[in-house]
Write a protein that holds these residues in place. Structure first.
Motif, PDB file in Angstrom:
ATOM      1  N   GLU A  86       1.140  -0.766   0.017  1.00 31.12           N
ATOM      2  CA  GLU A  86      -0.028   0.216  -0.398  1.00 31.12           C
ATOM      3  C   GLU A  86       0.757   1.437   0.336  1.00 31.12           C
ATOM      4  O   GLU A  86       0.454   2.092  -0.632  1.00 31.12           O
ATOM      5  N   THR A  90       0.401   3.087  -3.675  1.00 30.58           N
ATOM      6  CA  THR A  90      -1.305   4.183  -3.878  1.00 30.58           C
ATOM      7  C   THR A  90      -0.516   5.447  -2.669  1.00 30.58           C
ATOM      8  O   THR A  90      -0.858   6.390  -3.259  1.00 30.58           O
ATOM      9  N   ILE A  94      -0.831   9.209  -4.595  1.00 33.53           N
ATOM     10  CA  ILE A  94      -1.077  10.472  -4.091  1.00 33.53           C
ATOM     11  C   ILE A  94      -0.375  11.845  -3.861  1.00 33.53           C
ATOM     12  O   ILE A  94      -1.084  12.412  -4.145  1.00 33.53           O
ATOM     13  N   SER A 229      -6.968  12.321  -6.732  1.00 31.96           N
ATOM     14  CA  SER A 229      -7.092  11.079  -5.537  1.00 31.96           C
ATOM     15  C   SER A 229      -7.528  10.192  -5.789  1.00 31.96           C
ATOM     16  O   SER A 229      -8.027   8.627  -5.500  1.00 31.96           O
ATOM     17  N   ILE A 233      -7.757   6.252  -5.748  1.00 31.00           N
ATOM     18  CA  ILE A 233      -8.710   5.450  -4.658  1.00 31.00           C
ATOM     19  C   ILE A 233      -8.905   4.239  -4.937  1.00 31.00           C
ATOM     20  O   ILE A 233      -9.512   3.365  -4.560  1.00 31.00           O
ATOM     21  N   ASN A 236      -8.366   1.801  -7.271  1.00 25.53           N
ATOM     22  CA  ASN A 236      -6.420   1.237  -6.244  1.00 25.53           C
ATOM     23  C   ASN A 236      -8.177  -0.431  -5.113  1.00 25.53           C
ATOM     24  O   ASN A 236      -7.224  -1.161  -4.946  1.00 25.53           O
ATOM     25  N   TYR A 237      -9.226   0.008  -5.436  1.00 20.93           N
ATOM     26  CA  TYR A 237      -9.782  -0.202  -3.943  1.00 20.93           C
ATOM     27  C   TYR A 237     -10.671  -2.194  -6.046  1.00 20.93           C
ATOM     28  O   TYR A 237     -10.528  -2.983  -4.607  1.00 20.93           O
TER      29      TYR A 237
END
Length: 245
Positions: A86, A90, A94, A229, A233, A236-237
């Motif tokens: 992560e 990630t 960001i 951003s 996210i 990523n999910y």
């Protein structure tokens, strides 16, 4: 309706970006320029943040292991998992949404305000291919930034854990090797590649289609960070759900 219009304009931008290519020699110079501005100039902040956040992860893990029955090598294990899965792909992306994204949006937005984009169109140059395509190609090297982030994050964790007297070097390294799954690294690179595409295109879209003057350039930079951003996210999910569940 505005959101549907925005989504439509984004995909139309992508279509135009890959049409009417600019001369190869010109594009090659632009790609090297973008690599320098977007990749090389980001290494300093990425290295600084990665090293110290890796150290923080190791210290927090060590401080939360109060039970003497829990082996100390879990400090290295937790640091590796946090950084590889992560933090590096990630969290750094960001941060880059703020650094890279704002730079891309403000530079293209300033060209829009000063009518340089109109001048490109008058000269028969596809401005989207000229401005956005080199950024997409340059950010194909973005995974190398994440590799450096992973290495320095784990190194920072090792320094904090060993020199903070939380565990031994041998125990930390044992934790790094414990239950290592190579696919986790591939998973991180898949995410990183998708994030790179978002970092290249969403800020460009915000800058290219902005209207107004200098004040609107600032607003477009803010919108760019928010959109980028949020998409990082969400991506990523979705990727985590598909690849790790």
């Amino acid at each position: 309706m505005k959101y549907l219009s925005d989504i439509g304009s984004y995909f139309l931008m992508l279509k135009k970006t890959f049409s009417r290519p600019t001369k190869t020699s010109v594009i090659r110079e632009l790609i090297f320029k973008e690599i320098d501005e977007l990749i090389i100039n980001s290494l300093g902040i990425v290295a600084f943040i990665s090293f110290f956040v890796g150290g923080v992860v190791a210290i927090q893990t060590a401080l939360n292991i109060n039970n003497p029955l829990i082996p100390k090598y879990l400090i290295g294990y937790a640091t590796r998992q946090s950084v590889v899965l992560e933090f590096a792909p990630t969290f750094i992306s960001i941060i880059m949404a703020g650094k890279m994204g704002s730079f891309i949006t403000s530079s293209i937005g300033s060209m829009r305000v000063t009518e340089q984009i109109d001048a490109l169109e008058v000269m028969g140059i596809n401005p989207l291919n000229y401005l956005v395509f080199p950024k997409i190609i340059a950010l194909l090297f973005y995974p190398f930034v994440i590799v450096i982030s992973m290495f320095l994050g784990i190194l920072g964790g090792w320094v904090a854990a060993v020199y903070g007297d939380f565990t031994s070097s041998e125990s930390f390294i044992t934790g790094l090797q414990e239950d290592f799954i190579p696919f986790h690294v591939l998973y991180a690179f898949i995410k990183t590649t998708l994030f790179a595409f978002i970092l290249a295109t969403v800020p460009s879209w915000q800058g290219f289609y902005m209207k107004g003057g200098a004040l609107e350039v600032g607003k477009a930079s803010t919108n760019s960070f928010v959109w980028t951003s949020v998409l990082i996210i969400l991506t990523n999910y979705i990727v985590t759900s598909l690849l790790l569940s």
